[in-house]
Design a protein around this motif. Structure first.
Motif, short mmCIF file in Angstrom:
data_model
loop_
_atom_site.label_atom_id
_atom_site.label_comp_id
_atom_site.label_asym_id
_atom_site.label_seq_id
_atom_site.Cartn_x
_atom_site.Cartn_y
_atom_site.Cartn_z
N ILE A 79 96.16 -41.51 36.10
CA ILE A 79 95.18 -40.41 36.11
C ILE A 79 93.78 -40.95 35.90
O ILE A 79 92.82 -40.52 36.58
CB ILE A 79 95.56 -39.37 35.04
N GLU A 80 93.61 -41.87 34.98
CA GLU A 80 92.29 -42.45 34.76
C GLU A 80 91.79 -43.16 36.01
O GLU A 80 90.61 -43.09 36.37
CB GLU A 80 92.35 -43.43 33.57
N ARG A 91 90.62 -40.55 38.56
CA ARG A 91 89.33 -39.97 38.20
C ARG A 91 88.18 -40.90 38.56
O ARG A 91 87.13 -40.46 39.04
CB ARG A 91 89.31 -39.62 36.71
N ARG A 92 88.37 -42.19 38.35
CA ARG A 92 87.33 -43.14 38.77
C ARG A 92 87.22 -43.16 40.30
O ARG A 92 86.11 -43.22 40.86
CB ARG A 92 87.67 -44.54 38.24
N LEU A 100 87.85 -40.68 42.23
CA LEU A 100 87.21 -39.43 42.63
C LEU A 100 85.69 -39.55 42.53
O LEU A 100 84.96 -39.10 43.44
CB LEU A 100 87.72 -38.30 41.74
N ASP A 101 85.19 -40.16 41.47
CA ASP A 101 83.74 -40.35 41.34
C ASP A 101 83.20 -41.19 42.49
O ASP A 101 82.13 -40.89 43.06
CB ASP A 101 83.42 -41.02 40.00
N GLN A 103 91.27 -35.50 45.44
CA GLN A 103 91.27 -34.27 44.63
C GLN A 103 92.69 -33.69 44.55
O GLN A 103 93.12 -33.26 43.47
CB GLN A 103 90.32 -33.24 45.25
N LEU A 149 94.93 -35.91 42.36
CA LEU A 149 94.67 -35.78 40.92
C LEU A 149 95.46 -34.60 40.35
O LEU A 149 96.02 -34.70 39.24
CB LEU A 149 93.18 -35.60 40.67
N ARG A 173 98.33 -35.04 37.46
CA ARG A 173 98.32 -34.29 36.21
C ARG A 173 99.60 -33.48 36.05
O ARG A 173 100.14 -33.35 34.95
CB ARG A 173 97.10 -33.38 36.16
#
Length: 504
Positions: A425-426, A429-430, A432-433, A467, A470, A474
């Protein structure tokens, strides 16, 4: 409430103490000659024990087949002695309680428990004497006496009799006690299996609950992505009319829009089927009732890897049920061995008889006796039954070992997946940025004509994919936590009560 602690083993042990005391009093109250006869019969039975054979107690060999957890402690952060209610979903806890009361599979499990308890009572019955009463009236032809001399004027005469008879088999070798103990253990196993099903049901309800939330989030995301893609398509068509974009750009964006529309339709279908699944788990018809009052997936707090609980046998009702069945198989083997030994039967009867009904209670008769029986030849049936029972016990030993190993594996797998999914997940998220930055930069360069629209479309598709990934990650994290809660078991399952009482 079905409680084997109230009805099961304690009551059986109490009953057996009563029977032992009753047997002793019966023996000492007999006349000396009767006591000598009983003693002789008992001596014959004891001597014949050498003809029997001993049985292996496979429950004692369980530690030799598989080693139990080595003393590690359970994961305290989970509150493992209760259901994992740290999800922050009060509605989920309420829905779980509704499932405990309404799920049809769980109701069937409680019904199986009632069956097992009834069988346990049936198995206890031979531990007690049987008593029967009989009243009869018949006509007998008493024309000739013992020497062939006529005793009446000829023709049948009435004969009246009322009597009571008792019989009791002295359970010298524990044949009935072993069967009663086996039935009690099987009833306890049925209760443990019902509670194991409650754990599985709880996890399935939680999975379905979070499936509904995940599908809602996915649907909202896809609808938002579709709106963005449609807006971009409108801009490209406007630029096409002004000669600032090519037809290929418009066609590529239209394909992207149609792909998202298809995914939106699929997400709507998956959302509805998830709601239907949750309704059936609760025991309700899938008529569209909305059980889920949450809009987003909750965050999952990290936990420490404390290893496999040392008391996994007590915590996991499925493991406990398997061990109880192993003990029951040992008891049935012992009963099969006892079947090969002699049986001592005590009988007694008392009653009245007369040729005239008015004088029925004037002539008393009674009898008391004891007999011993021993099977001499059964074609090998009794020996084969012992071998069969031992083979069943051996099979149950390996099934128990496999169940315990699987339980340990489930705990370890859930802990490993828990840690790895958090890293996943981490990473997303990176990613995604980075994808958002790529799309923003590609749009700016496309607006100045520095790059073709294909670069924008590729970046946009990658962003949308991350997206969606993610949300899936989750959702998988929650699934891993549910698996850990299920693998650890815990005393919280003792709160699950039968949804249908016997008087219902």
């Amino acid at each position: 409430m079905h409680s084997l602690r109230l009805r099961g083993m304690n009551r059986v042990h109490f009953n057996r103490r009563i029977l032992a005391s009753t047997n002793a009093k019966f023996f000492m109250s007999r006349p000396p000659r009767a006591r000598k006869s009983l003693f002789l019969l008992g001596t014959i039975c004891l001597l014949s024990a050498h003809l029997g054979c001993s049985s292996t107690q496979y429950a004692d060999k369980a530690d030799e087949v598989v080693e139990a957890p080595d003393g590690s402690t359970p994961v305290d952060d989970l509150g493992a002695d209760r259901w994992c209610s740290d999800f922050g979903q009060p509605g989920l806890d309420t829905t779980v309680e509704r499932a405990w009361a309404g799920n049809m599979q769980l109701k069937a499990a409680w019904a199986r428990l009632e069956q097992a308890e009834a069988l346990a009572e049936i198995a206890e019955a031979p531990l007690w004497p049987t008593l029967a009463a009989r009243a009869e009236a018949e006509y007998q032809d008493r024309q000739f006496g013992g020497a062939g001399i006529s005793t009446s004027g000829g023709g049948p005469e009435p004969f009246w009799q009322i009597s009571a008879a008792a019989a009791y088999e002295v359970d010298i070798w524990g044949r009935h006690r072993h069967r009663a103990k086996a039935a009690d253990l099987e009833a306890e196993a049925a209760e443990a299996q019902a509670r194991a099903l409650a754990i599985t049901l709880t996890s399935e309800v939680a999975e379905a609950w979070f499936d509904v939330i995940a599908q809602r989030e996915r649907l909202e995301l896809l609808e938002a992505q579709l709106k963005v893609s449609e807006d971009i398509l409108a801009i490209i068509k406007q630029r096409l009319r002004r000669g600032l974009a090519g037809a290929l750009d418009a066609a590529q964006q239209e394909a992207n829009v149609e792909s998202l529309r298809g995914q939106v339709s699929e997400a709507r279908g998956l959302l509805e089927t998830s709601q239907n699944r949750l309704a059936v788990l609760v025991g309700e018809p899938p008529e569209g009732e909305d059980f889920v009052d949450a809009a987003t997936l909750p965050a999952v707090e990290p936990i420490a890897d404390a290893g496999v609980p040392a008391n996994l046998l007590e915590r996991r009702p499925d493991v406990r049920a398997s061990y109880l069945l192993l003990e029951a198989a040992d008891e049935r083997t012992a009963a099969a061995v006892a079947d090969r030994l002699p049986r001592l039967q005590l009988t007694a009867s008392i009653g009245f008889q007369a040729e005239q009904l008015a004088k029925l209670f004037e002539q008393l008769f009674w009898s008391i006796g004891a007999g011993i029986s021993q099977s001499l030849f059964e074609g090998g049936r009794l020996r084969a039954e012992v071998e069969f029972s031992e083979a069943v016990a051996k099979e149950q030993l390996y099934l128990y070992a496999d169940t315990l190993l699987e339980a340990m594996r489930e705990v370890r797998d859930a802990l490993v997946l828990e840690a790895n999914q958090r890293e996943r997940i981490e990473s997303l998220r990176r990613e995604l940025d980075i994808a958002e930055s790529v799309v923003d930069l590609a749009r700016k360069r496309y607006s100045t004509g520095a790059v073709e629209y294909l670069r924008v479309l590729t970046g946009l598709q990658e962003l949308q994919q991350v997206q969606r990934a993610l949300i899936t990650a989750r959702r998988q994290q929650l699934s891993n936590r549910i698996s850990l809660c299920r693998a650890l078991g815990g005393s919280w399952v003792e709160d699950v009560e039968p949804s249908i009482q016997p008087d219902d």
